[in-house]
Scaffold this motif. Structure first.
Motif, PDB file in Angstrom:
ATOM      1  N   VAL A 119       0.842  -1.200   0.000  1.00  0.00           N
ATOM      2  CA  VAL A 119       0.000   0.000   0.000  1.00  0.00           C
ATOM      3  C   VAL A 119       0.882   1.258   0.000  1.00  0.00           C
ATOM      4  CG1 VAL A 119      -1.828   1.264   1.214  1.00  0.00           C
ATOM      5  CG2 VAL A 119      -1.933  -1.218   1.047  1.00  0.00           C
ATOM      6  N   GLU A 120       2.042   1.174   0.621  1.00  0.00           N
ATOM      7  CA  GLU A 120       2.966   2.308   0.557  1.00  0.00           C
ATOM      8  C   GLU A 120       3.344   2.600  -0.894  1.00  0.00           C
ATOM      9  OE1 GLU A 120       5.953   1.242   3.400  1.00  0.00           O
ATOM     10  OE2 GLU A 120       4.662   2.072   4.969  1.00  0.00           O
ATOM     11  N   GLN A 121       3.530   1.541  -1.658  1.00  0.00           N
ATOM     12  CA  GLN A 121       3.816   1.709  -3.084  1.00  0.00           C
ATOM     13  C   GLN A 121       2.660   2.427  -3.778  1.00  0.00           C
ATOM     14  OE1 GLN A 121       5.926   1.346  -5.755  1.00  0.00           O
ATOM     15  NE2 GLN A 121       7.284   1.561  -4.020  1.00  0.00           N
ATOM     16  N   VAL A 122       1.446   2.031  -3.431  1.00  0.00           N
ATOM     17  CA  VAL A 122       0.266   2.662  -4.025  1.00  0.00           C
ATOM     18  C   VAL A 122       0.220   4.142  -3.641  1.00  0.00           C
ATOM     19  CG1 VAL A 122      -2.265   2.673  -4.137  1.00  0.00           C
ATOM     20  CG2 VAL A 122      -1.029   0.496  -3.979  1.00  0.00           C
ATOM     21  N   ALA A 123       0.570   4.425  -2.377  1.00  0.00           N
ATOM     22  CA  ALA A 123       0.532   5.816  -1.909  1.00  0.00           C
ATOM     23  C   ALA A 123       1.549   6.674  -2.652  1.00  0.00           C
ATOM     24  CB  ALA A 123       0.786   5.863  -0.408  1.00  0.00           C
ATOM     25  N   ILE A 124       2.614   6.040  -3.118  1.00  0.00           N
ATOM     26  CA  ILE A 124       3.645   6.790  -3.850  1.00  0.00           C
ATOM     27  C   ILE A 124       3.287   6.871  -5.331  1.00  0.00           C
ATOM     28  CG2 ILE A 124       6.062   6.775  -4.593  1.00  0.00           C
ATOM     29  CD1 ILE A 124       6.624   5.292  -1.862  1.00  0.00           C
ATOM     30  N   SER A 125       2.957   5.734  -5.902  1.00  0.00           N
ATOM     31  CA  SER A 125       2.786   5.708  -7.359  1.00  0.00           C
ATOM     32  C   SER A 125       1.334   5.720  -7.809  1.00  0.00           C
ATOM     33  CB  SER A 125       3.458   4.475  -7.941  1.00  0.00           C
ATOM     34  OG  SER A 125       4.704   4.270  -7.332  1.00  0.00           O
ATOM     35  N   GLY A 126       0.429   5.398  -6.899  1.00  0.00           N
ATOM     36  CA  GLY A 126      -0.987   5.506  -7.215  1.00  0.00           C
ATOM     37  C   GLY A 126      -1.513   4.443  -8.150  1.00  0.00           C
ATOM     38  N   PHE A 127      -2.544   4.858  -8.862  1.00  0.00           N
ATOM     39  CA  PHE A 127      -3.300   3.951  -9.705  1.00  0.00           C
ATOM     40  C   PHE A 127      -2.444   3.315 -10.788  1.00  0.00           C
ATOM     41  CE2 PHE A 127      -6.097   3.667 -13.528  1.00  0.00           C
ATOM     42  CZ  PHE A 127      -6.728   2.507 -13.133  1.00  0.00           C
ATOM     43  N   SER A 128      -1.473   4.081 -11.282  1.00  0.00           N
ATOM     44  CA  SER A 128      -0.691   3.615 -12.424  1.00  0.00           C
ATOM     45  C   SER A 128       0.275   2.489 -12.052  1.00  0.00           C
ATOM     46  CB  SER A 128       0.102   4.780 -12.993  1.00  0.00           C
ATOM     47  OG  SER A 128       0.858   5.359 -11.947  1.00  0.00           O
ATOM     48  N   VAL A 129       0.505   2.350 -10.751  1.00  0.00           N
ATOM     49  CA  VAL A 129       1.517   1.382 -10.350  1.00  0.00           C
ATOM     50  C   VAL A 129       1.062  -0.059 -10.621  1.00  0.00           C
ATOM     51  CG1 VAL A 129       0.758   0.966  -7.993  1.00  0.00           C
ATOM     52  CG2 VAL A 129       3.163   0.828  -8.534  1.00  0.00           C
ATOM     53  N   THR A 130       1.989  -0.868 -11.025  1.00  0.00           N
ATOM     54  CA  THR A 130       1.711  -2.294 -11.078  1.00  0.00           C
ATOM     55  C   THR A 130       2.461  -2.878  -9.891  1.00  0.00           C
ATOM     56  OG1 THR A 130       1.911  -2.042 -13.443  1.00  0.00           O
ATOM     57  CG2 THR A 130       1.609  -4.273 -12.611  1.00  0.00           C
ATOM     58  N   VAL A 131       1.710  -3.170  -8.870  1.00  0.00           N
ATOM     59  CA  VAL A 131       2.379  -3.684  -7.683  1.00  0.00           C
ATOM     60  C   VAL A 131       2.859  -5.093  -7.976  1.00  0.00           C
ATOM     61  CG1 VAL A 131       2.131  -4.091  -5.210  1.00  0.00           C
ATOM     62  CG2 VAL A 131       0.814  -2.291  -6.309  1.00  0.00           C
ATOM     63  N   ARG A 132       4.114  -5.330  -7.685  1.00  0.00           N
ATOM     64  CA  ARG A 132       4.662  -6.650  -7.975  1.00  0.00           C
ATOM     65  C   ARG A 132       4.091  -7.704  -7.029  1.00  0.00           C
ATOM     66  NH1 ARG A 132      10.144  -5.881  -6.921  1.00  0.00           N
ATOM     67  NH2 ARG A 132       9.681  -3.699  -6.652  1.00  0.00           N
ATOM     68  N   GLY A 133       4.072  -8.915  -7.466  1.00  0.00           N
ATOM     69  CA  GLY A 133       3.682  -9.995  -6.562  1.00  0.00           C
ATOM     70  C   GLY A 133       2.488 -10.804  -7.039  1.00  0.00           C
ATOM     71  N   GLY A 134       2.283 -10.882  -8.333  1.00  0.00           N
ATOM     72  CA  GLY A 134       1.265 -11.780  -8.894  1.00  0.00           C
ATOM     73  C   GLY A 134      -0.117 -11.556  -8.319  1.00  0.00           C
ATOM     74  N   GLU A 135      -0.558 -12.455  -7.446  1.00  0.00           N
ATOM     75  CA  GLU A 135      -1.853 -12.364  -6.768  1.00  0.00           C
ATOM     76  C   GLU A 135      -2.042 -10.974  -6.169  1.00  0.00           C
ATOM     77  OE1 GLU A 135      -4.792 -14.782  -5.602  1.00  0.00           O
ATOM     78  OE2 GLU A 135      -4.042 -14.823  -7.661  1.00  0.00           O
ATOM     79  N   GLY A 136      -3.173 -10.410  -6.352  1.00  0.00           N
ATOM     80  CA  GLY A 136      -3.462  -9.121  -5.724  1.00  0.00           C
ATOM     81  C   GLY A 136      -2.610  -8.017  -6.307  1.00  0.00           C
ATOM     82  N   ALA A 137      -2.327  -8.107  -7.587  1.00  0.00           N
ATOM     83  CA  ALA A 137      -1.447  -7.116  -8.199  1.00  0.00           C
ATOM     84  C   ALA A 137      -2.106  -5.751  -8.356  1.00  0.00           C
ATOM     85  CB  ALA A 137      -0.972  -7.625  -9.556  1.00  0.00           C
ATOM     86  N   GLU A 138      -3.438  -5.717  -8.406  1.00  0.00           N
ATOM     87  CA  GLU A 138      -4.121  -4.436  -8.568  1.00  0.00           C
ATOM     88  C   GLU A 138      -3.897  -3.560  -7.332  1.00  0.00           C
ATOM     89  OE1 GLU A 138      -6.134  -3.199 -10.852  1.00  0.00           O
ATOM     90  OE2 GLU A 138      -6.441  -4.887 -12.217  1.00  0.00           O
ATOM     91  N   PRO A 139      -3.642  -2.265  -7.533  1.00  0.00           N
ATOM     92  CA  PRO A 139      -3.474  -1.389  -6.374  1.00  0.00           C
ATOM     93  C   PRO A 139      -4.728  -1.370  -5.487  1.00  0.00           C
ATOM     94  CG  PRO A 139      -3.139  -0.167  -8.426  1.00  0.00           C
ATOM     95  CD  PRO A 139      -3.389  -1.581  -8.795  1.00  0.00           C
ATOM     96  N   SER A 140      -5.912  -1.485  -6.130  1.00  0.00           N
ATOM     97  CA  SER A 140      -7.126  -1.446  -5.320  1.00  0.00           C
ATOM     98  C   SER A 140      -7.237  -2.686  -4.438  1.00  0.00           C
ATOM     99  CB  SER A 140      -8.358  -1.331  -6.212  1.00  0.00           C
ATOM    100  OG  SER A 140      -8.523  -2.503  -6.961  1.00  0.00           O
ATOM    101  N   THR A 141      -6.675  -3.790  -4.891  1.00  0.00           N
ATOM    102  CA  THR A 141      -6.709  -4.999  -4.074  1.00  0.00           C
ATOM    103  C   THR A 141      -5.870  -4.817  -2.817  1.00  0.00           C
ATOM    104  OG1 THR A 141      -6.861  -6.222  -6.128  1.00  0.00           O
ATOM    105  CG2 THR A 141      -6.430  -7.508  -4.150  1.00  0.00           C
ATOM    106  N   ALA A 142      -4.715  -4.197  -2.985  1.00  0.00           N
ATOM    107  CA  ALA A 142      -3.855  -3.948  -1.822  1.00  0.00           C
ATOM    108  C   ALA A 142      -4.587  -3.061  -0.819  1.00  0.00           C
ATOM    109  CB  ALA A 142      -2.552  -3.297  -2.273  1.00  0.00           C
ATOM    110  N   LEU A 143      -5.242  -2.030  -1.348  1.00  0.00           N
ATOM    111  CA  LEU A 143      -5.972  -1.118  -0.470  1.00  0.00           C
ATOM    112  C   LEU A 143      -7.099  -1.857   0.250  1.00  0.00           C
ATOM    113  CD1 LEU A 143      -6.466   1.763   0.533  1.00  0.00           C
ATOM    114  CD2 LEU A 143      -7.879   2.151  -1.485  1.00  0.00           C
ATOM    115  N   PHE A 144      -7.831  -2.658  -0.512  1.00  0.00           N
ATOM    116  CA  PHE A 144      -8.920  -3.447   0.072  1.00  0.00           C
ATOM    117  C   PHE A 144      -8.388  -4.359   1.187  1.00  0.00           C
ATOM    118  CE2 PHE A 144     -10.546  -7.860  -0.298  1.00  0.00           C
ATOM    119  CZ  PHE A 144     -11.714  -7.716   0.435  1.00  0.00           C
TER     120      PHE A 144
END
Ligand SMILES: Nc1ncnc2c1ncn2[C@@H]1O[C@H](COP(=O)(O)OP(=O)(O)OP(=O)(O)O)[C@@H](O)[C@H]1O
Ligand SMILES: [Mg+2]
Length: 410
Positions: A119-144
């Motif tokens: 989520v820290e990654q999302v807070a820095i890069s936001g919607f455009s970020v592709t969070v690494r780690g396969g499952e739950g890669a969507e930023p909204s999933t991390a937030l959820f």
């Protein structure tokens, strides 16, 4: 001696004013329905509170958040969406701060720590970020998922998580908006298992409450952008003008026991208001929260006696006339031309003649259904008119501005 320094009226925006009026229904909805139900693990939708500029949306939910924080709840400050901002970034940062309050950083669970990092990654890069780690890669999933952890921690502490996102009409990016609404909506409808007294395992919803506030334009971002889930997971209320009774009630402390204010010598001084003065304020402001504060503020500053008189109200208001006009013009100028035409046609008619067919005729409209749609919007979406029999203005400032000399006082 009253002075601008001790003036309790606050005509600004995003303020929880000291002289508070009305909104009992919405405050009670939080206190008696939303908070206790979510706290008990029962389902309640999120709340969307919309209204024209200056109707007190931000103040209302800021007050709810303040009251919540006083109870020990974990409330975000008002997360305001600037035009073009990435909503996920801002909400992720706010939720991370709540996670700090909840002590999630001290968690011994690897999953939680990884989640915080995502989520820290999302807070820095936001919607455009592709969070690494396969499952739950969507930023909204991390937030959820972080909201779920936060909700679990809140269950243990017996508190409620309260999230306030303001100026939602500014979220222009469709995909980002839908991601945000999905993360929030999923958290609202997520069920966890808890062990009830007696060792029985039951499922419950998380103690999370979400408020979205903003201009009615948000309502137009319906359909595709927000998706059908939005309609099911959020309930919309439109704030309209305050009624005169609520305004008089708010001023009653000035009349009865007097308003306590700090005196120059460090002591306490009492400022009163005549009953005529309270009536004049209630009448001049036409129920607009912003104008109520403006009228009160100017009346307070108009002289320095121990009692605010009707003369103070009138002379104070004279200096605020242009601000009052500007307030109404801000509301009118934002309206699409069809709605402006409707309002003007309606205002030009005698009160008893304000019926849909007559207004449509006056507008020279060929299609009555079209005018019907316009009037429906002005009523349910904007809270400016009331489609009763006959039609009337719920926004009394708009009516006064278009049909009388208001804001001019004699
Ligand atoms: N319930 C209330 N009683 C008295 N004054 C209020 C109340 N609610 C809001 N106000 C006053 O009205 C003004 C506008 O409030 P606020 O900023 O909350 O409006 P808003 O609807 O969020 O406006 P905008 O659309 O511009 O963001 C403020 O000066 C505030 O002090
Ligand atoms: Mg606001």
């Amino acid at each position: 001696m009253r002075s601008p320094l001790t003036n309790p009226f606050q005509a600004g925006s995003d303020i929880v004013p000291d002289v508070w009026a009305g909104r009992f229904e919405q405050l009670s909805d939080w206190r008696d329905v939303l908070r206790p139900r979510r706290n008990a693990g029962l389902y309640e939708t999120g709340r969307t509170i919309l209204g024209e500029p200056g109707t007190g949306k931000s103040s209302l939910v800021r007050r709810i958040a303040r009251d919540a924080a006083e109870l020990g709840d974990w409330a975000t400050p008002q997360v305001r969406m600037p035009v073009g901002a990435d909503p996920l970034k801002l909400v992720a940062s706010a939720v991370l701060r709540l996670a700090d309050t909840a002590g999630l950083r001290a968690s011994s669970r690897q999953h939680v720590l990884q989640l915080l990092a995502r989520v820290e990654q999302v807070a820095i890069s936001g919607f455009s970020v592709t969070v690494r780690g396969g499952e739950g890669a969507e930023p909204s999933t991390a937030l959820f998922e972080l909201l779920v952890e936060l909700g679990r921690a809140a269950i243990e502490q017996g508190v409620v998580v309260m999230i306030h996102i303001d100026e939602v009409q500014n979220i222009a990016d469709e995909a980002a908006l839908s991601q945000l609404l999905i993360a929030l909506g999923d958290a609202l409808s997520y069920e966890v298992e808890v062990t009830a007294p007696g060792g029985v395992v039951v499922t419950r919803f998380l103690p999370i409450a979400v408020y979205l506030t903003g201009l009615p334009d948000f309502e137009d971002m319906a359909g595709a952008r927000k998706g059908a889930t939005f309609a099911r997971r959020f309930r919309t209320t439109t704030l309209a003008a305050l009624d005169e009774g609520a305004l008089l009630q708010a001023l009653q402390p000035f009349v009865v026991e007097g308003w306590e204010t700090a005196a120059a010598d460090g002591g306490v001084e009492i400022v009163r208001m005549s009953r005529e003065a309270t009536k004049a304020i209630a009448e001049l402001c036409c129920g607009e929260p912003f104008l109520f504060q403006l009228a009160g503020q100017r009346a307070w500053n108009a002289s320095d006696g121990a009692t605010i008189s009707e003369d103070d109200v009138v002379s104070g208001w004279r200096g605020a006339e242009s601000e009052a006009s500007a307030h109404v013009e801000r509301i009118l100028n934002r309206l699409p031309s069809g709605e402006q035409e409707f309002i003007n046609a309606m205002a030009a008619l005698p009160r008893d003649d304000r019926k849909l067919t007559v207004i449509a005729q006056r507008m020279g409209a060929t299609s009555a259904p079209q005018v019907g749609a316009v009037s429906r919007r002005l009523d349910t979406v904007r809270g400016i008119i009331d489609r009763g029999k006959p039609y009337s203005f719920r926004n009394r400032a708009v009516e006064a501005y278009l049909t009388t000399d208001w804001p001019r006082v004699g």
